[in-house]
Scaffold this motif. Sequence first.
Motif, PDB file in Angstrom:
ATOM      1  N   MET A 197       0.854  -1.185   0.000  1.00 52.79           N
ATOM      2  CA  MET A 197       0.000   0.000   0.000  1.00 52.79           C
ATOM      3  C   MET A 197       0.891   1.237   0.000  1.00 52.79           C
ATOM      4  O   MET A 197       1.804   1.364   0.819  1.00 52.79           O
ATOM      5  N   LEU A 198       0.630   2.133  -0.934  1.00 52.27           N
ATOM      6  CA  LEU A 198       1.391   3.365  -1.072  1.00 52.27           C
ATOM      7  C   LEU A 198       0.499   4.546  -0.687  1.00 52.27           C
ATOM      8  O   LEU A 198      -0.637   4.656  -1.160  1.00 52.27           O
ATOM      9  N   ILE A 199       1.051   5.423   0.160  1.00 52.31           N
ATOM     10  CA  ILE A 199       0.315   6.599   0.623  1.00 52.31           C
ATOM     11  C   ILE A 199       1.126   7.837   0.248  1.00 52.31           C
ATOM     12  O   ILE A 199       2.277   7.984   0.673  1.00 52.31           O
ATOM     13  N   TYR A 224      -2.902   4.136  -2.605  1.00 54.77           N
ATOM     14  CA  TYR A 224      -2.832   3.220  -3.740  1.00 54.77           C
ATOM     15  C   TYR A 224      -2.783   1.782  -3.214  1.00 54.77           C
ATOM     16  O   TYR A 224      -1.893   1.437  -2.420  1.00 54.77           O
ATOM     17  N   VAL A 225      -3.718   0.950  -3.660  1.00 53.36           N
ATOM     18  CA  VAL A 225      -3.733  -0.484  -3.339  1.00 53.36           C
ATOM     19  C   VAL A 225      -3.993  -1.253  -4.627  1.00 53.36           C
ATOM     20  O   VAL A 225      -4.412  -0.687  -5.648  1.00 53.36           O
ATOM     21  N   TYR A 226      -3.758  -2.565  -4.560  1.00 56.63           N
ATOM     22  CA  TYR A 226      -3.887  -3.432  -5.740  1.00 56.63           C
ATOM     23  C   TYR A 226      -4.836  -4.585  -5.415  1.00 56.63           C
ATOM     24  O   TYR A 226      -4.406  -5.697  -5.105  1.00 56.63           O
ATOM     25  N   PRO A 227      -6.129  -4.363  -5.466  1.00 51.47           N
ATOM     26  CA  PRO A 227      -7.081  -5.407  -5.060  1.00 51.47           C
ATOM     27  C   PRO A 227      -7.402  -6.424  -6.152  1.00 51.47           C
ATOM     28  O   PRO A 227      -8.002  -7.454  -5.854  1.00 51.47           O
ATOM     29  N   THR A 228      -7.002  -6.194  -7.384  1.00 52.90           N
ATOM     30  CA  THR A 228      -7.376  -7.074  -8.489  1.00 52.90           C
ATOM     31  C   THR A 228      -6.135  -7.448  -9.271  1.00 52.90           C
ATOM     32  O   THR A 228      -5.312  -6.588  -9.608  1.00 52.90           O
ATOM     33  N   ARG A 229      -6.019  -8.737  -9.560  1.00 51.45           N
ATOM     34  CA  ARG A 229      -4.901  -9.210 -10.361  1.00 51.45           C
ATOM     35  C   ARG A 229      -5.138  -8.854 -11.826  1.00 51.45           C
ATOM     36  O   ARG A 229      -6.233  -9.008 -12.340  1.00 51.45           O
ATOM     37  N   PRO A 230      -4.094  -8.369 -12.540  1.00 51.41           N
ATOM     38  CA  PRO A 230      -4.301  -7.979 -13.937  1.00 51.41           C
ATOM     39  C   PRO A 230      -4.500  -9.196 -14.828  1.00 51.41           C
ATOM     40  O   PRO A 230      -4.135 -10.325 -14.482  1.00 51.41           O
ATOM     41  N   ALA A 231      -5.065  -8.950 -16.001  1.00 51.71           N
ATOM     42  CA  ALA A 231      -5.232 -10.012 -16.983  1.00 51.71           C
ATOM     43  C   ALA A 231      -3.877 -10.414 -17.542  1.00 51.71           C
ATOM     44  O   ALA A 231      -2.858  -9.743 -17.326  1.00 51.71           O
ATOM     45  N   LEU A 259      -0.177  -4.075 -14.244  1.00 50.52           N
ATOM     46  CA  LEU A 259      -0.847  -3.963 -12.956  1.00 50.52           C
ATOM     47  C   LEU A 259      -1.256  -2.504 -12.709  1.00 50.52           C
ATOM     48  O   LEU A 259      -0.425  -1.585 -12.783  1.00 50.52           O
ATOM     49  N   THR A 260      -2.527  -2.281 -12.432  1.00 54.64           N
ATOM     50  CA  THR A 260      -3.068  -0.932 -12.231  1.00 54.64           C
ATOM     51  C   THR A 260      -3.632  -0.824 -10.821  1.00 54.64           C
ATOM     52  O   THR A 260      -4.431  -1.666 -10.405  1.00 54.64           O
ATOM     53  N   PRO A 261      -3.261   0.208 -10.062  1.00 55.72           N
ATOM     54  CA  PRO A 261      -3.758   0.327  -8.691  1.00 55.72           C
ATOM     55  C   PRO A 261      -5.139   0.980  -8.642  1.00 55.72           C
ATOM     56  O   PRO A 261      -5.602   1.609  -9.589  1.00 55.72           O
ATOM     57  N   THR A 262      -5.761   0.822  -7.486  1.00 58.79           N
ATOM     58  CA  THR A 262      -6.993   1.539  -7.165  1.00 58.79           C
ATOM     59  C   THR A 262      -6.623   2.694  -6.247  1.00 58.79           C
ATOM     60  O   THR A 262      -5.913   2.507  -5.253  1.00 58.79           O
ATOM     61  N   VAL A 263      -7.099   3.906  -6.580  1.00 54.81           N
ATOM     62  CA  VAL A 263      -6.682   5.121  -5.878  1.00 54.81           C
ATOM     63  C   VAL A 263      -7.844   5.653  -5.050  1.00 54.81           C
ATOM     64  O   VAL A 263      -8.989   5.722  -5.532  1.00 54.81           O
TER      65      VAL A 263
END
Length: 419
Positions: free
Chosen positions: A130-132, A261-268, A273-277
């Motif tokens: 997690m990035l803040i 910034y977190v990464y709750p979903t694995r990319p296709a 990889l795209t984070p959720t903000v």
Amino acid sequence: GTWDVQQQAYTRVIGQEWNVTADKFADLKEATPFQSIPHSFWWSLVTIMTVGYGDHYPTTGLGKVVAAGTMLFSLVMLALPVGVVGGNFSQVWADFAETKAKDDQMMKQEQQFVVTQMAKLDPDKLSKTMLIEVWDDSGIPCEGMRQGPRWNYFMGQATFHLDMPCDEIVAKEATLQLEQNPDIVDRKIKGYITVKYKWTPDPAAQANQVQAGQPVRSPSGSLSTLHGSLQVTVVSGRGLLNLVHTGSSRRSASSPYCRVYVYPTRPAEGALLTPTVWRTPTRERNLSPVWDVTDTFVYEWKSPDLSPKTYGRPHISSPVHEVSLPESDDKMLDEALMTLQILRTEMREMKKTISTLDQRVAIIAEEEPERLKALGAQVGLQANSSGFASTQPEGESDDGEVPESEPKDLSSVGSEESV
């Protein structure tokens, strides 16, 4: 100076005094320190080197003029090398700064490439990160990732590694020190931020994956699935960097807000990889803000596709059987190998023949001048012998006898007469 017989030294004028007897000013004289030309070298040297001890100095007007000219000459002598050295130093320093800037830029590009490739090849390593980021609210609206805040409003960032087991609820709180990010802006950062999170796994989704026979871990060894909810709370900040001048008419301190910034979903497969903000509210003119806001992220980190296209290795579920080639194919392969062997032997023989020919050509090239000389001598001898034979009567041999004439073909003569 003037030579004084009584003092046996040169004297110079140091001033004047009134002579009552002569009713005029008379010169005052003393022994000069420059008793010879070598003695004056000391004064010239210390003046040119701008040391100037002052133990010897001129007293007359003409001497002072000479001293002033010597001082100016010393400045010119010192200014020439100083300018050259200073110019070269500036050039070398500029080259060094340019090289350092290029190296820093290359290092940033390499780091960005490594992070991008890691996120693309093994995104599981970023699933629990997690990035803040802390920014100063500029009052300019920003929508979406590509229209984010400007770099000059950056106040620092902190990275938090989350503990997210698949069978246990975890709740933690931590105070993180803000760090700089040269990719955004290179400035000194200060301050702390307090965050807490609560991880609640989803056992049902985990059990469904195990029943489906999907792997629990990825090839890198990390957990390949994360099912659950992550509740993040940004509590407060302390001692943040002030980006606003104290005398500003708009406000006297920065108005910070956070971007999480977190990464709750694995990319296709093959995707980046795209984070959720998540953006927190702004706390106006406060360098020790209290946010105390919470948001929840649902994690659906599914197992990766272990196909050869994704990881470069096949997933073998049955024994591998040896595949045999037909007999006709084996025969053709043997014939091809035999042909290649014959061609190889012939190429070796041809190589030897060409080498021998090269050696012979070299020998002939070395012997050619000698052969030409011998041939020229032989032609000269033949010319001399033919000139001697032309003095004899035609048809007479060396012994003086006339050789017998050969019989002629009369048929040819008869044919000419008939014609």
